[in-house]
Design an enzyme around this catalytic site. Structure first.
Site, PDB file in Angstrom:
ATOM      1  N   ALA A  15       0.926  -1.208   0.041  1.00 23.82           N
ATOM      2  CA  ALA A  15       0.067  -0.074   0.167  1.00 23.82           C
ATOM      3  C   ALA A  15       0.910   1.422   0.023  1.00 23.82           C
ATOM      4  CB  ALA A  15      -0.979   0.030   1.267  1.00 23.82           C
ATOM      5  N   CYS A  16       0.400   2.415  -0.673  1.00 30.61           N
ATOM      6  CA  CYS A  16       1.046   3.518  -0.777  1.00 30.61           C
ATOM      7  C   CYS A  16       0.016   4.661  -0.941  1.00 30.61           C
ATOM      8  CB  CYS A  16       2.287   3.853  -1.369  1.00 30.61           C
ATOM      9  SG  CYS A  16       1.891   4.192  -3.130  1.00 30.61           S
ATOM     10  N   ASP A  17       0.564   5.794  -0.804  1.00 30.27           N
ATOM     11  CA  ASP A  17      -0.537   6.893  -0.878  1.00 30.27           C
ATOM     12  C   ASP A  17      -1.265   6.852  -2.428  1.00 30.27           C
ATOM     13  OD1 ASP A  17      -1.633   8.728   0.719  1.00 30.27           O
ATOM     14  OD2 ASP A  17       0.025   9.983   0.904  1.00 30.27           O
TER      15      ASP A  17
END
Lengths: 106, 148
Positions: A15-17
């Site tokens: 997950a990332c922004d």
């Protein structure tokens, strides 16, 4: 959840922004490393982590936000996109068994 | 994968002789090139700066991957990668960066290229080639290599 056995991991999410850059790259690496294992590797923005993710990998600074958004997943923070020991431990646990412990704190 | 990655990364998107005084200027240059190629709406630049400010896009091996945010996907006209080389180096929050692979993506058209980038950076010899080759075609070829 705070830990899971490597053999029980079926879905691994990075997950990332944005779900556009760094997470995409790490997911590609993991997909390659784990291609012979019965594990699905996906990349998602934090806001859209699927609820059936067994383990979520994210940059350490995002771990609190990820934990809040994915309470049923083991959340593992990492600091480097290449050669991070926390990521290597997850890969080893999936391949050889062993417990994956979620990162606590921020 | 059979996706034709050519349109995502083009030779005219490779710039070998960039200079930037700092990280912010380097991100601006990346945005300039993405705009020049018609890949993004001009305001995508702001999202790139916001993302960089929130968390460094440094990857390792002297490479950073500036990109926008989830909410800025609508500002992307087509999935594109551009490669800017800064021979003098740019200080990236303590790391010297000589290669920026800037990303504009609204879909997954760039994923194969990023997978190739990861493989390159895990091989010190190929990482060095990415930092040093003077042949723009060679960079396109390296990043367009199908996953083996």
């Amino acid at each position: 959840m705070s830990s899971i056995d490597g053999g029980d991991i079926r879905k691994l999410v990075v997950a990332c922004d944005a779900g556009m850059g760094s997470s995409v790259m790490l997911a590609a690496q993991l997909r390659r490393e784990l291609r012979k294992m019965p594990v699905i590797v996906e990349h998602h923005a934090i806001a859209s982590i699927p609820s059936d993710a067994d383990v979520v990998l994210c940059q350490a600074g995002l771990a609190d936000r990820v934990r809040a958004g994915a309470p049923r997943s083991v959340v593992v923070g990492f600091r480097m996109f290449l050669g991070d020991p926390a990521v290597a431990r997850v890969v080893a646990a999936v391949k050889q068994g062993g417990v994956v412990v979620g990162t606590t704190g921020g | 994968m059979t996706t034709n990655v050519r349109p995502v990364l083009e030779v005219r998107g490779i710039r070998l002789h960039e200079t930037a005084a700092d990280r912010e200027s380097a991100v601006h240059r990346c945005a300039d090139v993405l705009e020049e190629l018609g890949a993004v709406h001009p305001t995508y630049r702001e999202a790139m700066l916001d993302r960089e400010w929130a968390m460094s896009t440094y990857l390792g091996e002297g490479v950073a991957i500036p990109h926008g945010l989830d909410k800025s996907r609508a500002l992307v006209r087509r999935d594109s990668l551009v490669v800017l080389r800064f021979p003098d180096g740019v200080d990236w929050d303590g790391h010297p960066v000589t290669v920026c692979v800037a990303i504009a993506a609204r879909g997954d058209g760039h994923v194969a290229l990023l997978a190739a980038l990861a493989q390159i950076l895990l091989d010190p010899e190929r990482a060095r080639e990415l930092r040093e080759t003077t042949d723009a075609e060679a960079i396109v070829a390296m990043l367009s290599q199908e996953d083996l």
